[in-house]
Design a protein around this motif. Sequence first.
Motif, PDB file in Angstrom:
ATOM      1  N   UNK A   1       0.449  -1.582   0.149  1.00  0.00           N
ATOM      2  CA  UNK A   1      -0.268   0.315   0.264  1.00  0.00           C
ATOM      3  C   UNK A   1       0.578   1.274  -0.025  1.00  0.00           C
ATOM      4  N   UNK A   2       2.069   1.333   1.004  1.00  0.00           N
ATOM      5  CA  UNK A   2       3.009   2.060   0.597  1.00  0.00           C
ATOM      6  C   UNK A   2       3.822   2.566  -0.407  1.00  0.00           C
ATOM      7  N   UNK A   3       3.985   1.454  -0.790  1.00  0.00           N
ATOM      8  CA  UNK A   3       4.529   1.813  -2.403  1.00  0.00           C
ATOM      9  C   UNK A   3       3.849   2.207  -3.668  1.00  0.00           C
ATOM     10  N   UNK A   4       2.105   2.210  -3.179  1.00  0.00           N
ATOM     11  CA  UNK A   4       0.746   2.355  -4.625  1.00  0.00           C
ATOM     12  C   UNK A   4       1.235   3.181  -4.217  1.00  0.00           C
ATOM     13  N   UNK A   5       0.375   4.127  -2.737  1.00  0.00           N
ATOM     14  CA  UNK A   5       0.222   5.185  -2.280  1.00  0.00           C
ATOM     15  C   UNK A   5       1.781   6.836  -2.463  1.00  0.00           C
ATOM     16  N   UNK A   6       2.821   6.159  -1.850  1.00  0.00           N
ATOM     17  CA  UNK A   6       3.633   7.087  -1.829  1.00  0.00           C
ATOM     18  C   UNK A   6       5.091   6.659  -3.151  1.00  0.00           C
ATOM     19  N   UNK A   7       5.450   5.548  -3.960  1.00  0.00           N
ATOM     20  CA  UNK A   7       6.137   5.276  -4.560  1.00  0.00           C
ATOM     21  C   UNK A   7       5.363   5.494  -5.910  1.00  0.00           C
ATOM     22  N   UNK A   8       3.590   5.504  -5.924  1.00  0.00           N
ATOM     23  CA  UNK A   8       2.983   5.719  -7.199  1.00  0.00           C
ATOM     24  C   UNK A   8       3.644   4.105  -8.139  1.00  0.00           C
ATOM     25  N   UNK A   9       3.702   3.376  -7.340  1.00  0.00           N
ATOM     26  CA  UNK A   9       3.881   2.287  -8.296  1.00  0.00           C
ATOM     27  C   UNK A   9       1.926   1.741  -8.673  1.00  0.00           C
ATOM     28  N   UNK A  10       1.552   2.322  -9.192  1.00  0.00           N
ATOM     29  CA  UNK A  10       0.432   2.397  -9.837  1.00  0.00           C
ATOM     30  C   UNK A  10      -0.073   0.110  -9.915  1.00  0.00           C
ATOM     31  N   UNK A  11       0.684  -0.461 -10.604  1.00  0.00           N
ATOM     32  CA  UNK A  11       0.397  -1.845 -10.688  1.00  0.00           C
ATOM     33  C   UNK A  11      -0.088  -2.785  -9.830  1.00  0.00           C
TER      34      UNK A  11
ATOM     35  N   UNK B   1      -2.000  -1.690  -7.531  1.00  0.00           N
ATOM     36  CA  UNK B   1      -3.785  -1.539  -7.184  1.00  0.00           C
ATOM     37  C   UNK B   1      -4.490  -2.418  -7.961  1.00  0.00           C
ATOM     38  N   UNK B   2      -4.088  -2.943  -9.201  1.00  0.00           N
ATOM     39  CA  UNK B   2      -4.753  -4.010 -10.184  1.00  0.00           C
ATOM     40  C   UNK B   2      -4.315  -5.375  -9.617  1.00  0.00           C
ATOM     41  N   UNK B   3      -3.337  -5.551  -8.533  1.00  0.00           N
ATOM     42  CA  UNK B   3      -2.969  -6.629  -7.742  1.00  0.00           C
ATOM     43  C   UNK B   3      -3.879  -6.943  -6.422  1.00  0.00           C
ATOM     44  N   UNK B   4      -3.762  -5.435  -5.613  1.00  0.00           N
ATOM     45  CA  UNK B   4      -4.964  -5.534  -4.561  1.00  0.00           C
ATOM     46  C   UNK B   4      -6.379  -6.339  -4.774  1.00  0.00           C
ATOM     47  N   UNK B   5      -6.662  -5.262  -6.109  1.00  0.00           N
ATOM     48  CA  UNK B   5      -7.677  -5.532  -5.830  1.00  0.00           C
ATOM     49  C   UNK B   5      -7.884  -6.472  -6.547  1.00  0.00           C
ATOM     50  N   UNK B   6      -7.440  -7.650  -7.605  1.00  0.00           N
ATOM     51  CA  UNK B   6      -7.931  -8.876  -8.154  1.00  0.00           C
ATOM     52  C   UNK B   6      -8.077  -9.625  -6.786  1.00  0.00           C
ATOM     53  N   UNK B   7      -6.594  -8.696  -5.534  1.00  0.00           N
ATOM     54  CA  UNK B   7      -7.181 -10.423  -4.711  1.00  0.00           C
ATOM     55  C   UNK B   7      -7.958  -9.929  -3.497  1.00  0.00           C
ATOM     56  N   UNK B   8      -8.454  -8.607  -3.369  1.00  0.00           N
ATOM     57  CA  UNK B   8      -9.758  -8.438  -2.829  1.00  0.00           C
ATOM     58  C   UNK B   8     -10.614  -8.648  -3.046  1.00  0.00           C
TER      59      UNK B   8
ATOM     60  N   UNK C   1      -8.040   3.801  -7.856  1.00  0.00           N
ATOM     61  CA  UNK C   1      -7.761   2.572  -8.913  1.00  0.00           C
ATOM     62  C   UNK C   1      -8.118   0.710  -8.537  1.00  0.00           C
ATOM     63  N   UNK C   2      -8.105   0.685  -6.815  1.00  0.00           N
ATOM     64  CA  UNK C   2      -8.779  -0.919  -6.526  1.00  0.00           C
ATOM     65  C   UNK C   2      -9.920  -1.588  -6.356  1.00  0.00           C
ATOM     66  N   UNK C   3     -11.086   0.404  -6.860  1.00  0.00           N
ATOM     67  CA  UNK C   3     -12.301   0.182  -7.124  1.00  0.00           C
ATOM     68  C   UNK C   3     -12.124   0.127  -9.014  1.00  0.00           C
ATOM     69  N   UNK C   4     -11.816   0.010  -9.739  1.00  0.00           N
ATOM     70  CA  UNK C   4     -11.643  -0.113 -10.715  1.00  0.00           C
ATOM     71  C   UNK C   4     -11.180  -1.438 -11.328  1.00  0.00           C
ATOM     72  N   UNK C   5     -10.155  -2.620  -9.922  1.00  0.00           N
ATOM     73  CA  UNK C   5      -9.912  -3.843 -10.151  1.00  0.00           C
ATOM     74  C   UNK C   5     -10.587  -4.679 -10.265  1.00  0.00           C
ATOM     75  N   UNK C   6     -11.822  -4.349  -8.814  1.00  0.00           N
ATOM     76  CA  UNK C   6     -12.412  -5.417  -8.548  1.00  0.00           C
ATOM     77  C   UNK C   6     -13.783  -5.157  -8.842  1.00  0.00           C
ATOM     78  N   UNK C   7     -14.155  -4.390  -9.387  1.00  0.00           N
ATOM     79  CA  UNK C   7     -15.422  -4.044 -10.970  1.00  0.00           C
ATOM     80  C   UNK C   7     -15.076  -4.918 -11.681  1.00  0.00           C
ATOM     81  N   UNK C   8     -14.022  -5.200 -12.184  1.00  0.00           N
ATOM     82  CA  UNK C   8     -13.981  -5.433 -13.406  1.00  0.00           C
ATOM     83  C   UNK C   8     -13.797  -7.398 -13.059  1.00  0.00           C
ATOM     84  N   UNK C   9     -13.331  -7.731 -11.650  1.00  0.00           N
ATOM     85  CA  UNK C   9     -13.443  -9.100 -11.730  1.00  0.00           C
ATOM     86  C   UNK C   9     -15.193 -10.005 -11.330  1.00  0.00           C
ATOM     87  N   UNK C  10     -15.901  -8.922 -10.141  1.00  0.00           N
ATOM     88  CA  UNK C  10     -17.055  -8.836 -10.164  1.00  0.00           C
ATOM     89  C   UNK C  10     -18.415  -8.360 -11.338  1.00  0.00           C
TER      90      UNK C  10
END
Length: 246
Positions: free
Chosen positions: A93-103, A105-112, A151-160
Amino acid sequence: MLNSIYTQLKHKLLHLLEQFIPAQCLICQLASDNKLICKDCKSSLLQQRTCCQHCGLSLPVSQHFCGDCIQQQHYFTKLHALASYTTPYSSLIKELKYGKKLIIAEALGELLSLSILENLNAQQIKSIEYLIAVPLHHKKLRQRGFNQAALIAEAVAKQLSIPVLKDAIQRHKETLPQENLSINKRKKNLHGAFHIHDNVHLQNKHIAIIDDVVTTGATINSLCQSLLKAGVASITVFCISRTDTA
C-alpha cells in the motif's frame, strides 16, 4: 482502422516481450507465468482472518460483534477486509501511494475480489449495485496524482462485474491527517467532509464502498452517513487492510 492496427501491433509486441522477459511476481520477484502475483504467493496471501464479522477488526476468534462495535455506531452493514495492516500489505500500500507503483492497485484489487468471492455468497455480491471509492480532497488528489481507492475499485469492478459510480461524491472539506487524532477528534474532523452531487440518485440503492486502509472507521462512517441521508438502502465496505487496533 489505424487504432485497430496499433492495438494489434501493441498486443503482439507485449506477447513477444513476455516470451523473452517473463513477468515477475510483485511479492517474491520470481517468474509468475505472466501474472501480477504468482500462484504460491496468491495462495499464502488469501488466508482467512479471525475478526469481527461486522467491522472487520482483527480478533483472536471470529465473532459477530466486537467491543468496538458496542462502543461506537457503525453505519455500514458489513466491512470485509482482505487482510490486517501487516506485511506485505502495508508495504504494498505504501509503494502504491507514495512510490506511485500503480500496477500494485490492480494486484490488490484482484486479491480483494478473490477474498470477496470466498467470503460472501453469490446473492450478497449480486445485490451490490454500485462500487464507490472513498474520494480524496481535490488538493490531495492533485498532489498525489491519483486516488488509490479509485484504482482498486476499478480492478474490483472488472473482476466482479459491478459498475463503479464515479464523481458522485466530493470530499469538499480539507481534513487534518487522521493518524494522531483521538476517535472523537477524528469524527469532528470529518463532520460534513463529503457532499453527494444533486444529480446523483441513490435512493434504495445497495452500495459497496472501496478503500485501501480502514483504521477507526471514522472516514468510512462519515461517508456512510452522507450516503444514508441520500437514501441509500444498505452499505457494505470492502478494503485491503484493517488495522489491528481501532
